[in-house]
Motif scaffolding. Sequence first.
Motif, short mmCIF file in Angstrom:
data_model
loop_
_atom_site.label_atom_id
_atom_site.label_comp_id
_atom_site.label_asym_id
_atom_site.label_seq_id
_atom_site.Cartn_x
_atom_site.Cartn_y
_atom_site.Cartn_z
N GLU A 242 69.84 -7.83 -7.93
CA GLU A 242 68.88 -7.20 -8.83
C GLU A 242 67.98 -8.28 -9.46
O GLU A 242 66.77 -8.11 -9.58
N ILE A 243 68.58 -9.41 -9.85
CA ILE A 243 67.79 -10.52 -10.42
C ILE A 243 66.76 -11.00 -9.39
O ILE A 243 65.59 -11.21 -9.71
N LEU A 244 67.21 -11.12 -8.15
CA LEU A 244 66.32 -11.57 -7.08
C LEU A 244 65.16 -10.59 -6.88
O LEU A 244 64.01 -11.00 -6.74
N ARG A 245 65.49 -9.31 -6.87
CA ARG A 245 64.46 -8.29 -6.64
C ARG A 245 63.35 -8.42 -7.69
O ARG A 245 62.17 -8.49 -7.35
N VAL A 246 63.77 -8.49 -8.95
CA VAL A 246 62.80 -8.56 -10.04
C VAL A 246 62.02 -9.87 -9.99
O VAL A 246 60.79 -9.90 -10.10
N SER A 247 62.74 -10.93 -9.77
CA SER A 247 62.13 -12.25 -9.80
C SER A 247 61.14 -12.43 -8.66
O SER A 247 60.03 -12.95 -8.85
N ILE A 248 61.52 -11.99 -7.47
CA ILE A 248 60.63 -12.16 -6.32
C ILE A 248 59.36 -11.34 -6.48
O ILE A 248 58.26 -11.80 -6.18
N ALA A 249 59.50 -10.12 -7.03
CA ALA A 249 58.30 -9.29 -7.24
C ALA A 249 57.36 -10.00 -8.20
O ALA A 249 56.14 -10.05 -7.99
N ASP A 250 57.93 -10.60 -9.25
CA ASP A 250 57.12 -11.30 -10.24
C ASP A 250 56.46 -12.54 -9.62
O ASP A 250 55.27 -12.81 -9.83
N LEU A 251 57.23 -13.27 -8.82
CA LEU A 251 56.69 -14.47 -8.17
C LEU A 251 55.56 -14.09 -7.22
O LEU A 251 54.51 -14.74 -7.19
N LYS A 252 55.78 -13.03 -6.45
CA LYS A 252 54.75 -12.64 -5.48
C LYS A 252 53.45 -12.30 -6.20
O LYS A 252 52.37 -12.63 -5.73
N GLU A 253 53.59 -11.65 -7.34
CA GLU A 253 52.40 -11.28 -8.08
C GLU A 253 51.65 -12.53 -8.56
O GLU A 253 50.44 -12.64 -8.42
N ASN A 254 52.42 -13.48 -9.08
CA ASN A 254 51.80 -14.72 -9.55
C ASN A 254 51.17 -15.52 -8.42
O ASN A 254 50.06 -16.02 -8.55
N TYR A 255 51.89 -15.65 -7.33
CA TYR A 255 51.34 -16.40 -6.20
C TYR A 255 50.09 -15.72 -5.64
O TYR A 255 49.17 -16.39 -5.21
N SER A 256 50.09 -14.40 -5.65
CA SER A 256 48.93 -13.74 -5.05
C SER A 256 47.68 -13.99 -5.92
O SER A 256 46.58 -14.07 -5.40
N LYS A 257 47.87 -14.18 -7.21
CA LYS A 257 46.72 -14.52 -8.06
C LYS A 257 46.14 -15.86 -7.64
O LYS A 257 44.98 -16.16 -7.87
N LYS A 398 53.48 -21.66 -19.01
CA LYS A 398 53.72 -20.76 -17.90
C LYS A 398 52.46 -20.66 -17.06
O LYS A 398 51.36 -20.71 -17.58
N LEU A 399 52.67 -20.47 -15.78
CA LEU A 399 51.54 -20.40 -14.88
C LEU A 399 50.58 -19.28 -15.25
O LEU A 399 49.36 -19.45 -15.23
N SER A 400 51.14 -18.14 -15.62
CA SER A 400 50.26 -17.01 -15.96
C SER A 400 49.39 -17.34 -17.18
O SER A 400 48.24 -16.93 -17.25
N ASP A 401 49.94 -18.12 -18.12
CA ASP A 401 49.14 -18.50 -19.29
C ASP A 401 48.02 -19.46 -18.89
O ASP A 401 46.92 -19.42 -19.42
N LEU A 402 48.35 -20.33 -17.96
CA LEU A 402 47.34 -21.28 -17.50
C LEU A 402 46.17 -20.54 -16.85
O LEU A 402 45.00 -20.82 -17.12
N ILE A 403 46.51 -19.57 -16.01
CA ILE A 403 45.45 -18.81 -15.34
C ILE A 403 44.57 -18.12 -16.37
O ILE A 403 43.35 -18.12 -16.27
N GLU A 404 45.21 -17.60 -17.40
CA GLU A 404 44.44 -16.93 -18.45
C GLU A 404 43.52 -17.93 -19.16
O GLU A 404 42.35 -17.65 -19.39
N THR A 405 44.07 -19.11 -19.48
CA THR A 405 43.28 -20.12 -20.18
C THR A 405 42.04 -20.51 -19.38
O THR A 405 40.93 -20.57 -19.91
N VAL A 406 42.22 -20.78 -18.07
CA VAL A 406 41.05 -21.23 -17.29
C VAL A 406 40.06 -20.09 -17.05
O VAL A 406 38.86 -20.31 -17.03
N THR A 407 40.59 -18.89 -16.92
CA THR A 407 39.68 -17.76 -16.73
C THR A 407 38.82 -17.57 -17.97
O THR A 407 37.61 -17.37 -17.87
N ASN A 408 39.43 -17.69 -19.14
CA ASN A 408 38.66 -17.56 -20.37
C ASN A 408 37.61 -18.65 -20.50
O ASN A 408 36.47 -18.39 -20.89
N ALA A 409 38.00 -19.89 -20.15
CA ALA A 409 37.05 -20.99 -20.24
C ALA A 409 35.88 -20.76 -19.28
O ALA A 409 34.71 -20.98 -19.63
N ALA A 410 36.18 -20.28 -18.08
CA ALA A 410 35.12 -20.03 -17.11
C ALA A 410 34.24 -18.88 -17.58
O ALA A 410 33.01 -18.93 -17.46
N ALA A 411 34.84 -17.85 -18.17
CA ALA A 411 34.08 -16.70 -18.64
C ALA A 411 33.07 -17.14 -19.70
O ALA A 411 31.91 -16.73 -19.70
#
Length: 583
Positions: A242-257, A398-411
């Motif tokens: 169950e941990i793997l299922r949740v974690s992999i889904a989350d990772l896939k989402e982050n990597y796809s970004k 966290k990677l997701s926070d980094l993506i948010e930070t750079v997106t805001n700076a670019a915006a």
Amino acid sequence: MKTITQILTQIVSDAFEECGYERTLGTVFVSDRMDLCQFQCNGSFQAAKLHKKAPFIIAEEIKNVIEKNPAFLKVEVAKPGFINMTMTDGYLIELLGKIISDEHLGIPQNEKNETIVIDYGGPNVAKPLHIGHLRSAIIGESLKRLARECGYNVISDVHLGDWGLQIGLVIAELEERNPDWTCFSPDFADGEVPELNADMLNEIYPFASQKSKTDEVFKEKAHQATFELQSGRPGYIAVWKEILRVSIADLKENYSKLDVDFDLWYGESDADKYIDELVQILTDKKLLHESEGAMVVDVELETDKAPMPPVIIKKSDNSSIYATTDLATIIQRNRDFSPQKIWYVVDKRQDLHFTQVFRCAKKAELVPEDTELELLGFGTMNGSDGKPYKTRDGGVMKLSDLIETVTNAAAEKLRSSEFVSEQDHEEIAKRVGIAAVKFGDLINHRSKDYIFDIDKFLSFEGKTGTYLLYTITRINSIIRKTNSEDTDIKVDMLYTDAERELILSILLTGDVFRHAIDEKAPNYICDNAYKLAAVFSKFYHDNHILGETDENKKRNWISLIAFTRKLILKHLDILAIEPVENM
Ligand code: ARG
């Protein structure tokens, strides 16, 4: 197809041979003084030593032969024996035509159909993806794409850290909080496990990790849980899944970004079934011996300057460690894919671990002797203080926070652009932000540390992702204005110096790719993308395409910039950077 320096090397090597010298002396390089000549060969110096003659005389002999070839506009011998060569425009155009019609755009192909397994990403399940894993993802993804573009058969494997203590910590904590869950009952055989989610894992892991530092009893529970999981206790395996299922889904989402994806989502746990075999091989080859209760293999060489500890295969409690799973994974990779190369894109501070693993793998013949096992180690991404990058409050970002930070700076940066509509603003900002981060990383040789500087990375000038995306939008706009979007790309005349420079940069791209793949270094691709963009800018500045009245000239120029765009886009694709239509 062959690269331009390979073609010229062949011509000049033939000349060396014809004049009675060694072929190997005919290597041709691109000149670093384009104002003097386009290409150079320095083979006369070596020939002079071997044949006891003046280099100048030899160079003259070679010149007399190659001069007869109509491809050369000018062959000159510069004292004391350099051979300087410049090609005719007709020849450059002929080669350009071949590149334009080549399905690989002139990128040389590996003809041996070799297979490479690339191990990158390496996130640890149940822990949030953080900056430390960013470089592995960015560099690994571009190496994978580079190798594919160069004709290799490439298999990417994320190699999850899914079998270690971090899982034991999460399981132990879940058990303390939910003792009534049936999966925690010792006689659980199979059945449902309550559903978890990413937020729960993100909260629970740091909590449990912190707790284990002060609470000895809990720490012991976590170790015990890890051990029982690895021994196959059904209830723990069920929660782990169950941990793997949740974690992999989350990772896939982050990597796809990040436009990062993997062929295989194997983890350390998948190596488990090869561990007995590994131990058997090591035992049969009499490599395994006991040391302080553990089972180890010596990997020291006489030539070692620094101490090289033996690699531990089994700890005293018979548990496996990081090296064990890495060795077992080599058995699996060799069996499944018989790769010629296995590359590991991992923090260079793991150098000792990989040296031990590779030596042991070769000693035990887990792979053929000529299989390349290589750590492509990378340095750290630092903050402006020169220390590993942290959030403002000192935490790991966290990677997701980094993506948010750079997106805001670019915006923010794009706010004033008249070319970005309100509805596209967010998507464009995201692409520009991610391009900035990736290019800012990949422009440095992977082994180097670098400073994360979002303002510099987002600059419209210099070697940045922003500059490259902007260049593409400029070409888009010119082509749009001339209504020639669907015209065939065809260059049959060359009119100006800036044009020649652009064509030469295109012709030299194949050599850059050769270099990049030989050295497994995407920074050459970044540099070349920048060079093409800068030379295009100069070309566009010198030649007024839109106002040009000579139709043939105009058609040639449009073709040239259309092909330049295609080639820069190919570079960006290798860097896994997505372009934008306007900005
Ligand atoms: N999970 C590891 C870490 O976070 C990286 C794994 C790298 N790959 C490997 N085959 N060891 O450090």
